[in-house]
Write a protein that holds these residues in place. Structure first.
Motif, mmCIF file in Angstrom:
data_model
loop_
_atom_site.group_PDB
_atom_site.id
_atom_site.type_symbol
_atom_site.label_atom_id
_atom_site.label_comp_id
_atom_site.label_asym_id
_atom_site.label_seq_id
_atom_site.Cartn_x
_atom_site.Cartn_y
_atom_site.Cartn_z
ATOM 1 N N LYS A 114 -3.935 -20.759 58.242
ATOM 2 C CA LYS A 114 -4.908 -20.529 57.178
ATOM 3 C C LYS A 114 -5.129 -21.848 56.437
ATOM 4 N N THR A 116 -6.490 -23.991 53.260
ATOM 5 C CA THR A 116 -6.732 -23.875 51.815
ATOM 6 C C THR A 116 -7.040 -25.260 51.260
ATOM 7 N N TRP A 117 -8.122 -25.320 50.383
ATOM 8 C CA TRP A 117 -8.532 -26.579 49.753
ATOM 9 C C TRP A 117 -8.118 -26.570 48.281
ATOM 10 N N ARG A 118 -7.571 -27.717 47.830
ATOM 11 C CA ARG A 118 -7.220 -27.897 46.418
ATOM 12 C C ARG A 118 -7.441 -29.353 46.034
ATOM 13 N N SER A 140 -8.624 -22.870 44.011
ATOM 14 C CA SER A 140 -8.487 -23.190 45.433
ATOM 15 C C SER A 140 -9.621 -22.523 46.194
ATOM 16 N N TYR A 141 -9.834 -23.013 47.424
ATOM 17 C CA TYR A 141 -10.888 -22.473 48.275
ATOM 18 C C TYR A 141 -10.304 -22.298 49.673
ATOM 19 N N THR A 142 -10.550 -21.137 50.302
ATOM 20 C CA THR A 142 -10.000 -20.829 51.620
ATOM 21 C C THR A 142 -11.104 -20.929 52.658
#
Length: 525
Positions: A114, A116-118, A140-142
């Protein structure tokens, strides 16, 4: 796999997906990473070391029992930690303000990881929806792709792409977004300054617009159309690139499928060869088994023949014993004749004469016609030690004596402390005197010292056995005037002479003699 197996059963491990044979019984066919262990006579285990991602799948344990074949399937799922695919992941990006930017992050692993952006500075991310100019904040963005529509300078910074699939450790990559700020022209700045001064000086009056509302709407429509055309061209280019990649991927997949078909055909051919070889091995095994059965039957028959021969030999011995003559004394019990010394170059006539004389002595007339066979029966040697415990002063010569009675002649020697064999030399003088079947052994120890104290063995051996006598030597402390040149002092009897057990014949024999010249008289039937 746990199964009750017979002697002629073959156990094999196969990959269930392509029917590849991995092992037959305990022999591995493919990679040395595979091994087969037989924990118990009926438990077969397939071990894979080290385990790899390509080992994921199902395995079949197959037993070629008759009349039908038995099999069982077990499956393995191999978990792989995530890993960032740098070739398919965005590097650092630089863009102009109000441009559309997409950050891509690809990762491998099983289960699929998975993404995830941070932000690296832990600040909330500013995102826009397409067609909307307002920002909204998220922690955060998935997703594998992060779309930034009409990027703003406030969105500039370092982003972290984090891949995780519950298989430690999780991995991340740092991607920096640089936004070049949009510069305004001097006319725009002057107009902004004039409008600002106009607003400050004339707050109660509204400024007049230089353009009509219809012209402003027209300009806005043109701007929107241009924006939509830019988006369309960008989407068309991306669509064309995606179609090209898909075509390349489809061609690659078709090539791999054809190669897999070819490999499958070859595997089927190899499986047919293996089945044929297994059938040949089974035939050979059956032939060997039948041959072993025949050998076992022959062995049983030979054993029976040997038992019959042993019975016949026992019968002959019993008959031979029943035909022998035992001489009796006045007490009426069996008494073998002992201590009959042999003559030099003795022959059968001498033995016959001796037997006739002995028969006359005991009152049994025996002639040469009554004898079928006559010979001397040899026995193992006998060792007689007159003095088993000897003492002597230091510096004197000590003589040790042993008497040997044996027939045939023996090999005699001396041992010290049951290890060192003594030889004739400056320290020891060894002599031996033979009279008929009796031999006198003498060991002279010159200059008796403390190192000579210990146990001495006189050993006698011949083809019929071995016997030995033990003598113990110790120091006697005397004044120098009482020492003599040669000492042979007998002390207390200590230890025992190793010899064979025997029976006394009559009261006339006081000393027991182990070596016997036994004459067995066999009578003609």
């Amino acid at each position: 796999m746990d199964e009750t197996l017979g002697m002629n059963v073959v156990v094999g491990w196969l990959r269930a997906e392509d029917q590849t044979v991995l092992s037959l019984n305990d022999r591995v066919v493919l990679s040395p990473r595979y091994s087969v262990n037989l924990d118990t006579p009926s438990t077969w285990q397939l071990r894979i070391r080290p385990l790899r991602a390509e080992d994921r799948g199902c395995y079949m344990c197959q037993i070629n029992t008759q009349p039908s074949m038995k099999w069982q399937i077990g499956c393995i799922d191999v978990y792989v930690p995530p890993d960032i695919i740098n070739e398919e992941t965005s590097a650092d990006v630089s863009a102009q303000e109000l441009d559309n930017v997409t950050l891509i992050c690809r990762a491998s692993g099983h289960p699929p990881p998975k993404i995830t952006w941070r932000r690296e500075d832990h600040e909330p991310m500013l995102l826009k929806k397409i067609g909307n100019r307002d920002f909204y904040k998220v922690d955060s963005y998935t997703g594998s792709s992060l779309h930034l529509w009409r990027v703003d300078r406030r969105q500039m910074g370092a982003f972290l792409c984090i891949a995780a699939n519950d298989v430690p450790p999780a991995v991340s990559k740092r991607i920096i977004l640089n936004v070049n700020c949009h510069t305004q022209s001097e006319s725009d700045l002057n107009s902004l300054q004039l409008s600002a001064s106009f607003v400050n000086t004339n707050r109660n009056k509204r400024p007049r617009h230089t353009q009509s509302p219809g012209e402003e709407d027209h300009d806005l429509k043109q701007e929107i159309v241009a924006l939509l055309n830019g988006w369309k061209s960008e989407l068309d280019s991306k669509f064309n690139d995606m179609c090209a990649r898909q075509n390349t991927l489809i061609a690659k997949i078709s090539t791999e499928i054809s190669e897999l078909k070819t490999q499958t055909f070859k595997i089927k051919e190899s499986n047919d060869e293996i089945v044929a070889s297994m059938s040949f091995i089974n035939k050979q095994y059956e032939e060997i088994k039948s041959g072993l059965d025949c050998l076992q039957k022959e062995r049983l028959e030979q054993r029976k023949c040997l038992e019959n021969l042993e019975r016949k030999m026992q019968d002959l011995q019993l008959k031979s014993r029943s035909s022998s003559i035992s001489m009796l004394d006045d007490r009426d019990f069996k008494c073998p004749v002992r201590n009959v010394p042999p003559k030099e170059k003795e022959n059968s006539e001498d033995l016959t004469s001796t037997v006739s004389n002995i028969g006359q002595a005991v009152g049994i007339p025996i002639s040469a016609k009554d004898l079928r066979d006559i010979y001397r029966l040899p026995v193992p040697p006998t060792v007689i030690v007159p003095n088993q415990l000897l003492g002597a002063p230091l510096g004197t010569d000590v003589v040790l004596e042993c008497t040997i009675e044996a027939y045939p002649n023996t090999i005699n020697y001396w041992l010290k402390n049951r290890g060192e064999m003594l030889l004739d030399g400056p320290k020891y003088s060894i002599s031996e005197e033979r009279i008929s079947y009796r031999a006198m052994m003498k060991l002279t120890i010159r200059h008796f010292s403390k190192s000579d104290i210990g146990t001495y063995n006189c050993v006698s051996t011949n083809s019929l056995g071995k016997s030995e006598g033990t003598l113990r030597l110790y120091e006697i402390k005397l004044y120098p005037s009482s020492q003599s040149a040669e000492v042979n002092i007998g002390g207390l009897t200590e230890g025992a002479v190793k010899q064979k057990s025997h029976n006394t014949c009559s009261h006339a024999f006081i000393r027991t003699v182990d070596l016997v010249a036994l004459l067995i008289l066999r009578v003609l039937m």
